[in-house]
Scaffold this motif. Structure first.
Motif, PDB file in Angstrom:
ATOM      1  N   LEU A  27      10.979 -41.181 -31.761  1.00 17.78           N
ATOM      2  CA  LEU A  27       9.760 -40.278 -31.664  1.00 17.78           C
ATOM      3  C   LEU A  27      10.225 -38.561 -31.541  1.00 17.78           C
ATOM      4  N   HIS A  28      11.370 -38.655 -30.968  1.00 18.29           N
ATOM      5  CA  HIS A  28      11.889 -37.409 -30.692  1.00 18.29           C
ATOM      6  C   HIS A  28      12.700 -36.813 -32.049  1.00 18.29           C
ATOM      7  N   GLN A  29      13.147 -37.681 -32.777  1.00 20.62           N
ATOM      8  CA  GLN A  29      13.914 -37.527 -34.155  1.00 20.62           C
ATOM      9  C   GLN A  29      12.752 -37.275 -35.272  1.00 20.62           C
ATOM     10  N   LEU A  30      11.483 -37.878 -35.213  1.00 22.40           N
ATOM     11  CA  LEU A  30      10.379 -37.634 -35.685  1.00 22.40           C
ATOM     12  C   LEU A  30       9.923 -36.197 -35.697  1.00 22.40           C
ATOM     13  N   HIS A  31       9.645 -35.821 -34.286  1.00 20.67           N
ATOM     14  CA  HIS A  31       9.398 -34.139 -34.001  1.00 20.67           C
ATOM     15  C   HIS A  31      10.266 -33.470 -34.694  1.00 20.67           C
ATOM     16  N   VAL A  32      11.602 -33.665 -34.742  1.00 20.41           N
ATOM     17  CA  VAL A  32      12.492 -32.780 -35.093  1.00 20.41           C
ATOM     18  C   VAL A  32      12.416 -32.544 -36.465  1.00 20.41           C
ATOM     19  N   ARG A  33      12.392 -33.715 -37.256  1.00 25.22           N
ATOM     20  CA  ARG A  33      12.073 -33.940 -38.784  1.00 25.22           C
ATOM     21  C   ARG A  33      10.899 -33.172 -39.205  1.00 25.22           C
ATOM     22  N   LEU A  34       9.794 -33.225 -38.404  1.00 25.01           N
ATOM     23  CA  LEU A  34       8.611 -32.678 -38.942  1.00 25.01           C
ATOM     24  C   LEU A  34       8.492 -31.099 -38.584  1.00 25.01           C
ATOM     25  N   HIS A  35       9.231 -30.720 -37.511  1.00 23.66           N
ATOM     26  CA  HIS A  35       9.595 -29.110 -37.367  1.00 23.66           C
ATOM     27  C   HIS A  35      10.329 -28.813 -38.531  1.00 23.66           C
ATOM     28  N   SER A  36      11.436 -29.404 -38.924  1.00 27.56           N
ATOM     29  CA  SER A  36      12.156 -28.718 -39.950  1.00 27.56           C
ATOM     30  C   SER A  36      11.334 -28.700 -41.269  1.00 27.56           C
ATOM     31  N   LEU A  37      10.389 -29.696 -41.632  1.00 24.86           N
ATOM     32  CA  LEU A  37       9.590 -29.805 -42.828  1.00 24.86           C
ATOM     33  C   LEU A  37       8.505 -28.850 -42.543  1.00 24.86           C
ATOM     34  N   ASP A  38       7.942 -28.445 -41.234  1.00 27.86           N
ATOM     35  CA  ASP A  38       7.032 -27.514 -41.363  1.00 27.86           C
ATOM     36  C   ASP A  38       7.648 -25.870 -41.497  1.00 27.86           C
TER      37      ASP A  38
ATOM     38  N   ARG B 197      10.091 -25.402 -43.624  1.00 28.46           N
ATOM     39  CA  ARG B 197      10.571 -25.409 -45.051  1.00 28.46           C
ATOM     40  C   ARG B 197       9.200 -25.159 -45.841  1.00 28.46           C
ATOM     41  N   VAL B 198       7.908 -25.776 -45.263  1.00 23.33           N
ATOM     42  CA  VAL B 198       6.741 -25.406 -46.090  1.00 23.33           C
ATOM     43  C   VAL B 198       6.415 -23.970 -45.834  1.00 23.33           C
ATOM     44  N   VAL B 199       6.653 -23.340 -44.722  1.00 19.34           N
ATOM     45  CA  VAL B 199       6.426 -21.972 -44.544  1.00 19.34           C
ATOM     46  C   VAL B 199       7.273 -21.065 -45.387  1.00 19.34           C
ATOM     47  N   GLU B 200       8.374 -21.649 -45.650  1.00 19.31           N
ATOM     48  CA  GLU B 200       9.416 -20.777 -46.443  1.00 19.31           C
ATOM     49  C   GLU B 200       8.876 -20.807 -47.805  1.00 19.31           C
ATOM     50  N   LEU B 201       8.615 -22.046 -48.327  1.00 19.65           N
ATOM     51  CA  LEU B 201       8.091 -22.224 -49.680  1.00 19.65           C
ATOM     52  C   LEU B 201       6.718 -21.524 -49.857  1.00 19.65           C
ATOM     53  N   THR B 202       5.833 -21.303 -48.993  1.00 16.05           N
ATOM     54  CA  THR B 202       4.614 -20.694 -48.989  1.00 16.05           C
ATOM     55  C   THR B 202       4.838 -19.181 -49.181  1.00 16.05           C
ATOM     56  N   GLN B 203       5.874 -18.919 -48.389  1.00 16.90           N
ATOM     57  CA  GLN B 203       6.178 -17.502 -48.501  1.00 16.90           C
ATOM     58  C   GLN B 203       6.639 -16.985 -49.691  1.00 16.90           C
ATOM     59  N   GLY B 204       7.745 -17.862 -50.235  1.00 18.24           N
ATOM     60  CA  GLY B 204       8.457 -17.913 -51.673  1.00 18.24           C
ATOM     61  C   GLY B 204       7.111 -17.892 -52.704  1.00 18.24           C
ATOM     62  N   LEU B 205       6.361 -18.679 -52.803  1.00 20.76           N
ATOM     63  CA  LEU B 205       5.478 -18.734 -53.804  1.00 20.76           C
ATOM     64  C   LEU B 205       4.541 -17.578 -53.713  1.00 20.76           C
TER      65      LEU B 205
END
Length: 283
Positions: free
Chosen positions: A82-93, A95-103
């Protein structure tokens, strides 16, 4: 699930600590304290049993080497996953913020580019209209405050008007008989010895028989072709001349006007017919 996790978090470190201490004591006092160690283990087992009963947990424990039982191990593994999933989810979130800003930035750049292209197109249109106006007055016929320029391209009447507008003018709109006669001489000189019909900016598309210029003004004079008159002494014929009937004669099928290049007479034609055309430009 939460109770089991609480149990793991509270009990396992204590068990591991107790086990480490017990093994140290056993190594240090291996010869004389065997009975005391056994009593200590029994006391720890009893404490674990009481804690399980207090928390309402199923019976779990440690083996004789104080290793974590399979149930506790699975809980620890699930927590780690579960801790690893939280870490990956945070990384994905992130990345999504960065992509949204880029778009968003790309959209802003695209909007600016669109505006710049529109400005350039408008400037190009103005330049083409100015160039066409100057060309019309330099190469064509200048008459008062307007210039006429013949185009030897075949176009339907509406397409001819559009091309004249794109060059900064409109189809020719002779305002009076003087302009009409000057335009006649210009077309005759340009197309002689042939007779070509040339589109003017005159039509009755709005209402049959109501002839207007392209600017919406009503035509105040006409130069319609008339059939040749009969010879002196001959009886007039009621039948129209087969080759050159009086104009206009097309009715609702012929709503646009062309000028003959030889004598300047007006003929009505189907607006879709492709003819030469003459533009006029303000001077």
């Amino acid at each position: 699930m939460q109770a089991a996790w609480l149990f793991g978090a509270l009990v396992v470190p204590q068990l591991l600590g107790f086990g480490h201490g017990a093994r140290g004591v056993e190594r240090e006092w291996e010869g004389g304290w065997g009975g005391a160690l056994e009593e200590e283990r029994e006391r720890e087992a009893l404490m674990l049993k009481h804690l399980q009963e207090a928390l309402g947990l199923p019976a779990v424990g440690v083996d004789e080497n104080l290793a974590v039982t399979p149930e506790v191990g699975r809980l620890a593994g699930l927590d780690a996953g579960l801790h690893q999933l939280h870490v990956r989810l945070h990384s994905l979130d992130t990345r999504v913020v960065e992509l949204t800003q880029g778009l968003r930035q790309l959209r802003e750049v695209a909007g600016d580019t669109r505006d710049a292209v529109q400005v350039l197109q408008e400037a190009q249109g103005r330049a083409e209209r100015e160039h066409g106006r100057l060309e019309g007055c330099l190469k064509g016929l200048r008459l008062g405050h307007k210039c006429f320029l013949l185009s030897r391209d075949f176009e339907a009447q509406a397409a001819a008007q559009a091309r004249c507008v794109a060059r900064g003018g409109s189809l020719a709109q002779p305002a009076d008989r003087q302009q009409m006669e000057a335009l006649t001489r210009y077309l005759r000189a340009a197309l002689a010895p042939y007779n070509w019909p040339v589109w003017l900016g005159v039509h009755d598309r709005r209402a049959e028989g109501l002839y207007l210029f392209e600017n919406g003004q009503r035509v105040s004079f006409f130069a319609w072709h008339r059939a040749p008159s009969t010879e002196p002494g001959a009886q007039p014929s009621a039948a129209p001349h087969p080759l050159s009937p009086d104009q206009p004669n097309g009715g609702v099928l012929e709503n646009c006007v062309a000028q003959a290049s030889d004598d300047g007479s007006w003929w009505d034609h189907d607006c879709q017919r492709r003819l030469y055309f003459v533009c006029e430009f303000p001077f």
